[in-house]
Design a protein around this motif. Structure first.
Motif, PDB file in Angstrom:
ATOM      1  N   PRO A  65      -4.206  -6.174  20.468  1.00  0.00           N
ATOM      2  CA  PRO A  65      -4.290  -6.584  19.178  1.00  0.00           C
ATOM      3  C   PRO A  65      -4.843  -5.621  18.143  1.00  0.00           C
ATOM      4  N   ASP A  66      -5.713  -4.979  18.653  1.00  0.00           N
ATOM      5  CA  ASP A  66      -6.614  -3.752  17.882  1.00  0.00           C
ATOM      6  C   ASP A  66      -5.670  -2.800  17.543  1.00  0.00           C
ATOM      7  N   ASP A  67      -4.568  -2.592  18.253  1.00  0.00           N
ATOM      8  CA  ASP A  67      -3.342  -1.701  17.573  1.00  0.00           C
ATOM      9  C   ASP A  67      -2.812  -1.830  16.458  1.00  0.00           C
ATOM     10  N   LEU A  68      -2.597  -3.406  16.384  1.00  0.00           N
ATOM     11  CA  LEU A  68      -1.975  -3.713  14.993  1.00  0.00           C
ATOM     12  C   LEU A  68      -2.939  -3.692  13.826  1.00  0.00           C
ATOM     13  N   LYS A  69      -4.208  -4.210  14.252  1.00  0.00           N
ATOM     14  CA  LYS A  69      -5.150  -3.885  13.131  1.00  0.00           C
ATOM     15  C   LYS A  69      -5.210  -2.519  12.646  1.00  0.00           C
ATOM     16  N   ASP A  70      -5.200  -1.794  13.597  1.00  0.00           N
ATOM     17  CA  ASP A  70      -5.187  -0.239  13.231  1.00  0.00           C
ATOM     18  C   ASP A  70      -3.897   0.053  12.483  1.00  0.00           C
ATOM     19  N   PHE A  71      -2.973  -0.398  12.760  1.00  0.00           N
ATOM     20  CA  PHE A  71      -1.754  -0.045  12.112  1.00  0.00           C
ATOM     21  C   PHE A  71      -1.608  -0.545  10.722  1.00  0.00           C
ATOM     22  N   ILE A  72      -2.362  -1.806  10.378  1.00  0.00           N
ATOM     23  CA  ILE A  72      -2.254  -2.400   9.227  1.00  0.00           C
ATOM     24  C   ILE A  72      -3.426  -1.543   8.442  1.00  0.00           C
ATOM     25  N   ASN A  73      -4.587  -0.964   8.886  1.00  0.00           N
ATOM     26  CA  ASN A  73      -5.618  -0.199   8.229  1.00  0.00           C
ATOM     27  C   ASN A  73      -4.648   1.005   7.573  1.00  0.00           C
ATOM     28  N   LYS A  74      -3.958   1.385   8.513  1.00  0.00           N
ATOM     29  CA  LYS A  74      -3.340   2.833   8.085  1.00  0.00           C
ATOM     30  C   LYS A  74      -2.337   2.605   7.118  1.00  0.00           C
ATOM     31  N   LEU A  75      -1.563   1.569   7.143  1.00  0.00           N
ATOM     32  CA  LEU A  75      -0.339   1.233   5.989  1.00  0.00           C
ATOM     33  C   LEU A  75      -1.247   0.964   4.643  1.00  0.00           C
ATOM     34  N   ALA A  76      -2.505   0.239   4.804  1.00  0.00           N
ATOM     35  CA  ALA A  76      -2.859  -0.214   3.529  1.00  0.00           C
ATOM     36  C   ALA A  76      -3.517   1.101   2.927  1.00  0.00           C
ATOM     37  N   ALA A  77      -4.004   2.073   3.884  1.00  0.00           N
ATOM     38  CA  ALA A  77      -4.627   3.135   3.452  1.00  0.00           C
ATOM     39  C   ALA A  77      -3.679   4.155   2.460  1.00  0.00           C
ATOM     40  N   LYS A  78      -2.581   4.118   3.235  1.00  0.00           N
ATOM     41  CA  LYS A  78      -1.464   5.075   2.716  1.00  0.00           C
ATOM     42  C   LYS A  78      -0.824   4.551   1.613  1.00  0.00           C
ATOM     43  N   TYR A  79      -0.347   3.351   1.394  1.00  0.00           N
ATOM     44  CA  TYR A  79       0.776   2.771   0.562  1.00  0.00           C
ATOM     45  C   TYR A  79      -0.095   1.844  -0.436  1.00  0.00           C
ATOM     46  N   GLY A  80      -1.442   1.406  -0.265  1.00  0.00           N
ATOM     47  CA  GLY A  80      -1.960   0.428  -1.119  1.00  0.00           C
ATOM     48  C   GLY A  80      -1.175  -0.668  -1.605  1.00  0.00           C
ATOM     49  N   ASN A  97       7.844  -5.179  -0.273  1.00  0.00           N
ATOM     50  CA  ASN A  97       7.805  -4.420  -1.609  1.00  0.00           C
ATOM     51  C   ASN A  97       6.261  -4.914  -2.305  1.00  0.00           C
ATOM     52  N   GLY A  98       5.585  -4.108  -2.841  1.00  0.00           N
ATOM     53  CA  GLY A  98       4.437  -4.373  -3.436  1.00  0.00           C
ATOM     54  C   GLY A  98       4.429  -5.567  -4.331  1.00  0.00           C
ATOM     55  N   GLY A  99       3.727  -6.665  -4.236  1.00  0.00           N
ATOM     56  CA  GLY A  99       3.379  -7.548  -5.309  1.00  0.00           C
ATOM     57  C   GLY A  99       4.541  -8.788  -4.634  1.00  0.00           C
TER      58      GLY A  99
END
Length: 246
Positions: A116-131, A148-150
């Motif tokens: 499960p930590d892999d998916l959490k890491d993936f989410i963090n990377k997505l959020a950091a890159k795309y906001g 899409n955003g929003g």
């Protein structure tokens, strides 16, 4: 409304509103997923699904048959829907899906692996890159939907209600998972199913029985008994919900 608000259809005019994830972001999301072992991908398009595997139907059916009695009526409906109504293109791999994406999709669904930590890491990377260029939600455990955003069910509901001239306080929504929370909060009356996660039930206006125990039908029967007005329902719900939690 489907794909968590990315596709909204007005059944009266037969017009459809699309809030699609930009193609270049969808492709990059899938490329980022390649860094994680055993991540699985589905892409929802305007017309169907693209599955990054050999056979979506065989995989889904095999998973379904492992514990058939654990699935709700919604699960059986989804099985029939996916097998009969929704076109699925199997690409064999994430790379094949990337090559098959020629237009902006509704959303990309990523299933995590046994860690499960892999998916959490993936989410963090997505959020950091795309906001705020993307929206991330979840309908099942260890799985995320990237839109899409929003975009959310609440946003889709807002757009549709504005188009139809329906006031927010006149809307009743029913949901059973995390991706329903904004929609439940948006509506004049938000109803959570009894099998929903605790945080969904805690923020809902009313909690009915589970999917398997005809929770929606029970709620509608009680709502009908107070003449289907949210104001009257609020005023009388303490009297009508004896076994369910309000």
């Amino acid at each position: 409304m489907c794909s968590d608000g990315a596709i909204i259809k007005d059944i009266y005019s037969n017009n459809t509103i699309y809030n699609l994830l930009p193609r270049e972001i969808a492709i990059d999301v899938m490329r980022m997923a390649l860094d994680y072992k055993n991540f699985r991908i589905q892409v929802f398009t305007k017309d169907g699904k693209i599955y990054a595997g050999q056979s979506y139907r065989a995989t889904y059916f095999k998973h379904f048959l492992k514990e058939p009695l654990k699935h709700s009526l919604r699960g059986y409906f989804n099985l029939m829907r996916d097998f009969v109504f929704i076109p699925v293109k199997n690409t064999g791999s994430i790379q094949g899906t990337i090559a098959a994406i020629d237009k902006s999709p509704a959303k990309v669904v990523v299933y995590g692996n046994e860690r499960p930590d892999d998916l959490k890491d993936f989410i963090n990377k997505l959020a950091a890159k795309y906001g705020d260029k993307i929206s991330i939600t979840s309908a099942i455990e260890n799985c995320i939907d990237i839109l899409n955003g929003g975009i959310s069910k609440a946003k889709g509901l807002s757009m549709l209600s504005e188009k139809l001239g329906i006031k927010r306080e006149e809307i009743i929504t029913v949901g059973d998972n995390i991706n329903d929370m904004e929609m439940l909060e948006y509506a004049g009356l938000g109803v959570a199913m009894g099998n929903a996660p605790e945080r969904v039930k805690n923020m809902a206006d009313y909690v009915t029985d589970t999917n398997d125990n005809d929770g929606l039908a029970k709620f509608l029967e009680k709502l009908n008994s107070v003449q289907i007005t949210t104001e009257k329902f609020y005023a009388t719900q303490t009297n009508i919900c004896q076994s369910e939690r309000c």
